[in-house]
Design an enzyme around this catalytic site. Structure first.
Site, short mmCIF file in Angstrom:
data_model
loop_
_atom_site.label_atom_id
_atom_site.label_comp_id
_atom_site.label_asym_id
_atom_site.label_seq_id
_atom_site.Cartn_x
_atom_site.Cartn_y
_atom_site.Cartn_z
N GLY A 539 0.93 -1.17 -0.09
CA GLY A 539 0.08 0.00 -0.04
C GLY A 539 0.84 1.15 0.00
O GLY A 539 2.26 1.28 -0.35
N GLY A 540 0.21 2.49 0.44
CA GLY A 540 0.90 3.65 0.55
C GLY A 540 2.02 3.40 1.46
O GLY A 540 3.18 4.33 1.14
N PHE A 541 2.00 2.83 2.47
CA PHE A 541 2.89 2.70 3.48
C PHE A 541 4.37 1.97 3.23
O PHE A 541 5.24 2.28 3.25
CB PHE A 541 2.37 2.08 4.87
CG PHE A 541 3.13 2.43 6.21
CD1 PHE A 541 3.10 3.38 6.90
CD2 PHE A 541 4.18 1.45 6.10
CE1 PHE A 541 3.74 3.55 7.88
CE2 PHE A 541 4.92 1.45 7.26
CZ PHE A 541 5.10 2.43 8.35
N VAL A 544 3.69 -5.24 2.73
CA VAL A 544 3.01 -6.08 3.82
C VAL A 544 3.44 -7.43 3.85
O VAL A 544 3.30 -8.18 2.86
CB VAL A 544 1.64 -6.03 3.92
CG1 VAL A 544 1.25 -6.63 5.14
CG2 VAL A 544 1.37 -4.35 3.93
N LYS A 558 4.23 -4.68 8.45
CA LYS A 558 3.96 -3.37 7.50
C LYS A 558 5.35 -2.86 7.46
O LYS A 558 5.26 -2.30 8.43
CB LYS A 558 2.64 -2.80 7.40
CG LYS A 558 2.49 -1.58 6.39
CD LYS A 558 0.83 -1.04 6.54
CE LYS A 558 0.52 -0.43 7.69
NZ LYS A 558 -0.64 0.44 7.49
N ASP A 657 -9.28 7.88 5.37
CA ASP A 657 -8.71 6.93 4.13
C ASP A 657 -9.72 5.68 4.16
O ASP A 657 -9.13 4.31 4.06
CB ASP A 657 -7.17 6.54 4.18
CG ASP A 657 -6.94 6.18 2.74
OD1 ASP A 657 -7.67 6.56 1.90
OD2 ASP A 657 -5.85 5.52 2.75
#
Length: 850
Positions: A539-541, A544, A558, A657
């Site tokens: 994802g944006g982070f 994972v 994550k 979000d």
């Protein structure tokens, strides 16, 4: 007809007309409104409803209120249009075409000043509704069903919306199913029933308690269950209270044992406090001629003032004014001796400083706090079915646990973490509690008890200690020196790690969260050195990974990507926010890992992955597990999680979000909201804010947030509505295309709904039988959530009620936001965003409303 017959007939007619017109009226119907000068009177004539002017009645401001009918002193117990009075006597109250009770001014072209805001069924008419004043003082708006049973349902009632008075059988507290919060609010003054700054409400977090607030500042608190027990001891046997705390609600109410007397619990503007009054007739003056007599009032003592003595101290009214009423709890001393000597305890107390001693793994234990009520339970933790010794063990194992107690009749273990606030001396304590003290403090004075006398045995023991001290002074010095060196090294290492992760001066806050810290070796071993075969998403982070600890527990890791637009702030935000949240529909954060530039979050593993993998999956995956009942359970579960964030958590949290990929599914397909990196926490007195940095995901952002940077709880409601429509249709909002038009999914759903063809929206791969009425209800709820104007969108409490209750009335939805047709160029531009990360920074120039 003879003269006698005429006389008899005329008198019978007069009697008929007299009794017919003098019979009290207790009901409003669409054809029978009330105007200024009319009265509704309950069946037994206890209460009346009508227009009134506060104070001495000379004011031109008119309000609709309920008051006692049979007593000489007009005592108003509820006000409808308290913040919007009518100037003059041209007001009226009726039922409008939507079934709502409304108050309007006849001289202002029926401008509505107040209404009940109920949601009428599609086929309902205003004639289906009536409003009745009951003998309890409750004004009920009733909906008459059209089925064969001809049953009535309560669409709205004044008992759910109290003003400054609590009547018998009226509840204070939270309905956990719907989010309805019932609480008292003061009048502005005795002549102005407008909403004042004082409120008395149930605080459900931690261990529930009733708290009196001035704005957001606590003034007084009481445990509702202890109030319930105390009511059994009232000497005159007039009242008893009932307390409920279960998965459906937490509330308290009082019941009048003697039904013939009148009593009320209210905010008294004259004395500035809460009072319980009982009406007493004055002998010889006739029934209804008398006065209100005070039963009790709060706060009424100096120590009732919340936190008067600060943290880790207790307040004793019996000492005032000759002595200082504040005393530090065992093991603690004044934070400022100078302030304490000046009788200023605002700084409270702190742990006593002793070389080599502390509150963790140094032989510490617990001292019983005698004759004092338990501290503020807002941030306490409750564990069910634990005996007192088991509760002690739980607290002892956690170095941050400062006190514990156990409720004998329920088996609940209460543990406190952090400051102990608002402790006061109390003669009739209903709950024992114990405070953590270091080894040196064990066996010393407890609150309210004198120290043990000094005996010969004590003196011999002290002498023996002095001899041993001389023999071991060298060893002790060496041990202390080594301990100081080791502590210094550990401190330097920890300081560097915390600086790298961006915690800096907030490190103590993170420690209070008691969030486990995983080392890099453990995480690397669990994820097979972050092998690609363990990678389960991105994802944006960042990526994972699935992992497994040595204990066999599955985890999800994550890992912050070096190319991610998220960084220290988002990492810290997620750690601090989600560590404080506990709900079955929120993903559980197990810990974090900080190693050099590496930042990782460790979650419970969700075997079924993210919701979007099911919504937009192929036939085989959907047909096996994505049935109608599963979809409905997921929608309701997400709603419960959002409602917890908005209303039931300690802070009001806006996720910002919400989207299908940020909802994870456990092994039983239970939804859990994840990814709190962009979330914002508000106080409960704050509802919205504006930002220059718009972040989120296209297709889920509300119009006011994407265009103006304004976000609130209604922003999350909009995102939730998009998720509902995606679940029901099996289509993505942003990537939706139709051969007949260029509308997105929201516009397509709205188009079908207005044409009565909403069933065409359904995912053709939805397996199993399903009731079409419930399916259409879900689609309508989704459309209500995505309405363009945030004022039109319902709160999450109403959304949940509409989803779980077939009797809840749904209003007609208005057009959604971002549904307008797109040109082929705009459609092409938006398609270029398909490969972008899920977290985007948005500027006004790159946003195309659709």
């Amino acid at each position: 007809m003879t003269n006698l017959e005429n006389w008899v007939f005329n008198n019978l007619l007069l009697l008929f007309l007299f009794f017919g017109f003098c019979k009290s009226r207790d009901t409003i119907t669409p054809t029978q409104p009330i105007k200024d000068g009319d009265l509704l009177v309950s069946k037994d004539e206890t209460f009346a409803l009508g227009f009134f002017s506060p104070g001495n009645g000379t004011s031109n401001r008119r309000y609709v209120g309920i008051w006692y009918y049979k007593i000489s002193e007009q005592t108003v117990v509820w006000v409808a249009n308290r913040d919007k009075p009518i100037n003059g006597t041209s007001g009226a109250m009726s039922i409008d075409q939507h079934g709502n009770l409304v108050i309007y001014d006849d001289n202002s072209q029926h401008v509505t000043l107040w209404h009940t805001n109920v949601s009428a069924p599609v086929m309902a008419t205003s004639n289906s509704y009536s409003a009745r004043l009951l003998d309890s003082g409750n004004l009920m708006l009733l909906f008459q069903g059209s089925d064969t049973k001809n049953e009535s349902f309560v669409a709205w009632q004044s008992f759910d919306h109290p003003t400054n008075t609590l009547l018998p059988n009226m509840k204070l507290g939270l309905d956990r199913r719907t989010g309805l919060d019932r609480f008292l609010t003061s009048w502005k003054s005795k002549d102005d029933p407008g909403t004042g700054e004082y409120s008395y409400r149930m605080v459900p977090s931690g261990w529930p308690q009733l708290v009196l607030f001035k704005g957001s500042v606590k003034l007084y608190r009481i445990l509702p269950w202890s109030s319930s027990k105390a009511s059994e001891k009232f000497p005159i046997g007039m009242l008893k209270s009932s307390y409920i705390d279960d998965p459906e609600e937490v509330s308290v109410a009082y019941v009048q044992v003697n039904g013939s007397s009148l009593s009320r619990f209210f905010w008294d503007e004259l004395v500035g406090g809460l009072k319980m009054d009982t009406w007493v007739d004055v002998e010889g003056q006739g029934k209804g001629k008398g006065k209100w007599v005070e039963f009790y009032s709060i706060p009424n003592e100096r120590c009732d003032n919340y936190g008067l003595c600060g943290a880790y101290s207790y307040c004793d009214d019996s000492k005032f004014p000759t002595e200082f009423e504040c005393t530090c709890l065992p093991g603690y001393e004044p934070k400022s001796a100078n302030q304490w000597n000046l009788r200023d305890a605002s700084g409270g107390c702190v742990e006593k400083k002793r070389a080599g001693l502390g509150m963790c793994r140094n032989g510490e234990g617990f001292v019983k706090v005698e004759g004092a009520q338990i501290p503020d339970t807002s941030w306490a933790r409750v564990a069910p079915q634990l005996r007192m010794n088991e509760c002690e063990a739980v607290c002892l194992m956690n170095c941050s646990c400062t006190a514990y107690s156990s409720v004998a009749d329920s088996g609940n273990c209460i543990t406190w973490y952090g400051d102990l606030m608002d402790v006061k001396k109390f003669d009739d304590v209903l709950l024992e509690w114990y405070i953590r003290v270091d080894a040196d403090e064990l066996g010393k004075t407890t609150v309210g008890k004198p120290s043990a006398p000094v005996t010969d045995q004590h003196l011999k023991k002290k002498k023996s200690i002095r001899v041993d001290k001389k023999n071991t002074i060298v060893v002790t010095s060496v041990v202390v020196m080594l301990a100081l060196i080791i502590s210094l090294v550990c401190w330097l290492v920890m300081k560097k790690a915390r600086r790298d992760v961006g915690f800096n001066n907030q490190a103590s806050d993170v420690e209070k969260l008691e969030l486990p810290i995983f080392d890099m070796i453990t995480i690397a071993a669990a994820t097979n050195k972050f092998s690609d075969t363990n990678k389960i998403g991105e994802g944006g982070f960042g990526p994972v990974y699935k992992g497994q600890l040595s204990s066999g527990k599955d985890i999800a890791v994550k890992r912050l990507s070096t190319s991610s637009k998220q960084g220290v702030d988002e990492f810290k935000n997620e750690v601090i926010l989600i560590a404080k949240l506990q709900h079955r529909n929120l993903v559980r954060l197990l810990g974090c890992c900080v190693h050099g530039e590496e930042r990782m979050l460790v979650y419970e593993y969700m075997p079924n992955g993210s919701l979007d993998s099911f919504i937009f999956a192929g036939v085989e995956k959907k047909s096996k597990s994505f049935t109608w009942s599963t979809r409905l359970d997921i929608i309701v579960g997400i709603a419960r999680g959002i409602l917890y964030l908005h209303q039931d958590s300690r802070l009001r949290i806006i996720h910002r979000d919400l989207k299908a990929s940020n909802v994870l599914l456990d092994s039983e397909m239970n939804p859990k909201i994840s990814d709190f990196g962009l979330a914002r926490a508000f106080g409960h007195d704050q509802s919205s804010t504006k930002t220059e940095r718009v972040v989120g995901t296209y297709g889920y952002m509300s119009p006011e947030y994407a265009i103006d940077g304004l976000f609130s709880m209604k922003s999350d409601v909009f995102s939730f509505g998009v998720i509902i429509l995606e679940i029901m249709s099996g289509k993505r909002n942003r990537m939706f295309h139709h051969s007949d038009h260029d509308l997105n999914l929201l516009g397509h759903a709205w188009n079908l709904w207005t044409k009565g063809r909403a069933f065409e929206l359904l995912d053709p791969m939805m397996e199993g039988s399903f009731p079409m009425s419930k399916v259409l209800r879900c689609i309508q709820v989704g459309l209500l959530c995505v309405q363009k104007c945030l004022e039109d969108r319902p709160m999450m409490s109403s959304v949940l009620l509409m989803l779980v209750s077939d009797s809840a009335i749904l209003p007609q939805s208005k057009q959604p936001g971002f549904y307008i047709e797109r040109s082929s160029i705009e459609t092409h531009d938006q398609s270029l965003l398909k490969s972008t990360p899920s977290i985007n920074e948005v500027t006004m120039t790159c946003l195309a409303p659709r």
